[in-house]
Scaffold this motif. Structure first.
Motif, mmCIF file in Angstrom:
data_model
loop_
_atom_site.group_PDB
_atom_site.id
_atom_site.type_symbol
_atom_site.label_atom_id
_atom_site.label_comp_id
_atom_site.label_asym_id
_atom_site.label_seq_id
_atom_site.Cartn_x
_atom_site.Cartn_y
_atom_site.Cartn_z
ATOM 1 N N GLN A 1 25.921 57.635 -48.818
ATOM 2 C CA GLN A 1 24.645 58.498 -48.946
ATOM 3 C C GLN A 1 24.396 59.360 -47.483
ATOM 4 O O GLN A 1 24.068 60.456 -47.888
ATOM 5 N N PRO A 2 24.843 58.819 -46.473
ATOM 6 C CA PRO A 2 24.709 59.586 -45.303
ATOM 7 C C PRO A 2 25.527 60.842 -45.236
ATOM 8 O O PRO A 2 25.022 61.961 -45.151
ATOM 9 N N LEU A 3 26.817 60.703 -45.892
ATOM 10 C CA LEU A 3 27.483 61.996 -46.109
ATOM 11 C C LEU A 3 27.204 63.019 -47.120
ATOM 12 O O LEU A 3 27.100 64.009 -46.844
ATOM 13 N N ILE A 4 26.602 62.452 -48.338
ATOM 14 C CA ILE A 4 26.129 63.029 -49.080
ATOM 15 C C ILE A 4 24.822 64.054 -48.733
ATOM 16 O O ILE A 4 24.593 65.299 -48.874
ATOM 17 N N GLU A 5 23.737 63.380 -47.864
ATOM 18 C CA GLU A 5 22.947 63.883 -47.186
ATOM 19 C C GLU A 5 23.229 64.967 -46.512
ATOM 20 O O GLU A 5 22.396 66.426 -46.143
ATOM 21 N N GLN A 6 24.470 64.761 -45.737
ATOM 22 C CA GLN A 6 24.922 65.862 -44.743
ATOM 23 C C GLN A 6 25.443 66.990 -45.544
ATOM 24 O O GLN A 6 25.100 68.212 -45.103
ATOM 25 N N LEU A 7 26.241 66.816 -46.393
ATOM 26 C CA LEU A 7 26.482 67.951 -47.470
ATOM 27 C C LEU A 7 25.433 68.654 -48.068
ATOM 28 O O LEU A 7 25.485 69.837 -48.136
ATOM 29 N N GLU A 8 24.442 68.100 -48.373
ATOM 30 C CA GLU A 8 23.060 68.545 -48.885
ATOM 31 C C GLU A 8 22.537 69.644 -47.989
ATOM 32 O O GLU A 8 22.011 70.716 -48.054
ATOM 33 N N THR A 9 22.353 69.036 -46.815
ATOM 34 C CA THR A 9 21.889 69.938 -45.390
ATOM 35 C C THR A 9 22.907 71.302 -45.237
ATOM 36 O O THR A 9 22.359 72.435 -44.930
ATOM 37 N N LEU A 10 24.089 71.223 -45.851
ATOM 38 C CA LEU A 10 25.060 72.302 -45.754
ATOM 39 C C LEU A 10 25.205 72.914 -47.188
ATOM 40 O O LEU A 10 26.141 73.772 -47.375
ATOM 41 N N ASN A 11 23.895 72.909 -48.018
ATOM 42 C CA ASN A 11 23.588 73.378 -49.166
ATOM 43 C C ASN A 11 24.502 73.074 -50.372
ATOM 44 O O ASN A 11 24.591 73.678 -51.236
ATOM 45 N N PHE A 12 25.420 71.817 -50.297
ATOM 46 C CA PHE A 12 25.994 71.475 -51.498
ATOM 47 C C PHE A 12 24.989 70.806 -52.285
ATOM 48 O O PHE A 12 24.008 70.098 -51.878
ATOM 49 N N GLN A 13 25.299 70.862 -53.675
ATOM 50 C CA GLN A 13 24.283 70.185 -54.771
ATOM 51 C C GLN A 13 25.408 69.369 -55.353
ATOM 52 O O GLN A 13 26.524 69.643 -55.734
ATOM 53 N N CYS A 14 25.090 68.220 -55.856
ATOM 54 C CA CYS A 14 25.638 67.194 -56.667
ATOM 55 C C CYS A 14 25.358 67.882 -58.308
ATOM 56 O O CYS A 14 24.269 67.918 -58.736
ATOM 57 N N THR A 15 26.537 68.241 -58.863
ATOM 58 C CA THR A 15 26.507 68.791 -60.156
ATOM 59 C C THR A 15 27.109 67.824 -61.076
ATOM 60 O O THR A 15 26.914 68.044 -62.327
ATOM 61 N N GLU A 16 27.609 66.530 -60.790
ATOM 62 C CA GLU A 16 28.293 65.815 -61.782
ATOM 63 C C GLU A 16 28.574 64.502 -61.009
ATOM 64 O O GLU A 16 28.865 64.319 -59.737
ATOM 65 N N ARG A 17 28.366 63.595 -61.898
ATOM 66 C CA ARG A 17 28.944 62.132 -61.303
ATOM 67 C C ARG A 17 29.838 61.263 -62.373
ATOM 68 O O ARG A 17 29.787 61.777 -63.426
ATOM 69 N N GLY A 18 30.718 60.647 -61.726
ATOM 70 C CA GLY A 18 31.521 60.063 -62.692
ATOM 71 C C GLY A 18 32.175 58.459 -62.125
ATOM 72 O O GLY A 18 31.456 58.238 -61.146
ATOM 73 N N ARG A 19 32.790 58.006 -62.928
ATOM 74 C CA ARG A 19 33.186 56.622 -62.681
ATOM 75 C C ARG A 19 34.567 56.293 -62.606
ATOM 76 O O ARG A 19 35.239 56.793 -63.620
ATOM 77 N N ARG A 20 35.139 55.601 -61.971
ATOM 78 C CA ARG A 20 36.508 54.997 -62.107
ATOM 79 C C ARG A 20 36.374 53.773 -62.914
ATOM 80 O O ARG A 20 35.453 52.812 -62.774
ATOM 81 N N TRP A 21 37.245 53.673 -63.991
ATOM 82 C CA TRP A 21 37.271 52.431 -65.070
ATOM 83 C C TRP A 21 38.639 51.629 -64.704
ATOM 84 O O TRP A 21 39.592 52.143 -64.440
ATOM 85 N N ARG A 22 38.488 50.226 -64.693
ATOM 86 C CA ARG A 22 39.812 49.520 -64.560
ATOM 87 C C ARG A 22 39.850 48.440 -65.552
ATOM 88 O O ARG A 22 38.872 47.759 -66.144
ATOM 89 N N LYS A 23 40.960 47.920 -65.564
ATOM 90 C CA LYS A 23 41.493 46.784 -66.600
ATOM 91 C C LYS A 23 42.460 46.176 -65.990
ATOM 92 O O LYS A 23 43.337 46.660 -65.757
ATOM 93 N N GLN A 24 42.449 44.796 -65.876
ATOM 94 C CA GLN A 24 43.633 44.102 -65.776
ATOM 95 C C GLN A 24 44.482 43.501 -66.892
ATOM 96 O O GLN A 24 43.846 43.094 -67.600
ATOM 97 N N LEU A 25 45.604 44.014 -66.974
ATOM 98 C CA LEU A 25 46.434 43.658 -68.013
ATOM 99 C C LEU A 25 46.851 42.141 -67.667
ATOM 100 O O LEU A 25 47.352 41.578 -66.937
ATOM 101 N N THR A 26 47.088 41.542 -69.197
ATOM 102 C CA THR A 26 47.401 40.216 -69.069
ATOM 103 C C THR A 26 48.851 39.875 -69.708
ATOM 104 O O THR A 26 49.273 40.871 -70.580
#
Length: 312
Positions: A287-312
């Motif tokens: 969050q501190p990094l995101i707030e610093q980027l927002e101060t530099l006029n960056f905006q969050c335009t998309e969020r994503g996730r990494r998904w994982r599965k353990q194979l057996t």
């Protein structure tokens, strides 16, 4: 009649059509063509046809997936990255079978787990491919893939944010630290060649630059960051876009004042180079990094996730 099979060269137009159809269900249709996919993925010297499966119905490609399972020195990695799984509306009925077939193949290759979604890719050729950009895993807007992964036993692991800033017009923040750095420093840039060889091949459609902030008097290097621009001859990523690589800062959750100033200084020069948008991908927990980027006029335009599965 439907079937899952290995990739063959004649599939290329179908791959582009499926990619465009898949991402059109998520947002604006991406600027995609068979030649872009060929330049970004299939023409790379590390491309392995056996790591690429196609699902077809009535002799028409309706879904495909690709994974990459090499470590840094070309040795098999414990975890495979499923860089892409995409499908048309007609391919919805085939996507589960396609994913299971990919898991079976990956298991046969001796891998132990699967991560899904390109994330700040520097190894597999997906960086800059529209609409991947820098990569935030599986976008949260791609609910069809999220549903596919959920019902096949995958779990979300980490959330990431795409941060974007326009370069024209751009007004950097003004404060005492920024003004002091403006008076006492200069910026220098130089082209760089990534290494090892796999990374160089995966990013050959980009021009990479190293930007450094240097103290005028002492010559001390105060900050260093990398910028990725499109190679105009390759034309995979739009030439009007650039990627700010914050990967070297992954061990921290914030920018130093010198790094913030260097980012602002870089952005100010890009409009004159006809680059009108800069993006980066960051861990949403920082969050501190995101707030610093927002101060530099960056905006969050998309969020994503990494998904994982353990194979057996």
């Amino acid at each position: 009649m439907s079937r899952i099979r290995d990739f063959c060269n004649s599939d290329l137009p179908g791959l582009a059509r499926v990619w465009s159809d898949h991402w059109s269900q998520v947002g604006a249709p991406p600027p995609m063509s068979a030649s872009i996919i060929e330049r970004a993925l299939l023409s790379r010297n590390f491309f392995v046809a056996s790591d690429f499966l196609v699902a077809e119905h009535e002799n028409r490609v309706e879904a495909w997936c690709q994974w990459n399972g090499l470590g840094g020195e070309g040795e098999p990695a414990a975890e495979v990255v499923l860089s892409a799984i995409c499908f048309t509306h007609a391919g919805l009925e085939l996507c589960d079978e396609l994913l299971v077939a990919a898991e079976d193949r990956i298991r046969e290759q001796g891998h132990q787990s699967i991560a899904v979604g390109p994330l700040r890719d520097q190894q597999f050729g997906y960086v800059g491919l529209p609409p991947i950009g820098h990569g935030v895993g599986v976008p949260e807007t791609d609910v069809r893939v999220a549903s596919l992964l959920t019902r096949n036993g995958y779990s979300p692991d980490g959330r990431f944010s795409r941060m974007v800033v326009p370069t024209a017009p751009y007004r950097p923040p003004v404060n005492r630290e920024m003004m002091q750095l403006r008076r006492t420093t200069r910026t220098e840039s130089s082209p760089i060649m990534p290494s090892p060889g796999r990374q160089a091949a995966a990013m050959s459609h980009l021009d990479l630059e190293n930007h450094v902030l240097v103290n005028h008097r002492s010559g001390e290097r105060l900050a260093s960051l990398r910028l990725w621009l499109s190679d105009p001859d390759s034309q995979v990523m739009s030439c009007s876009e650039a990627i700010l690589d914050l990967t070297p800062l992954e061990t921290t959750d914030s920018l130093t004042p010198s790094e913030s100033f260097l980012i602002a200084a870089m952005i100010q020069t890009l409009a004159n180079r006809c680059v009108f948008q800069v993006e980066t991908a960051v861990n949403s927990e920082y969050q501190p990094l995101i707030e610093q980027l927002e101060t530099l006029n960056f905006q969050c335009t998309e969020r994503g996730r990494r998904w994982r599965k353990q194979l057996t």
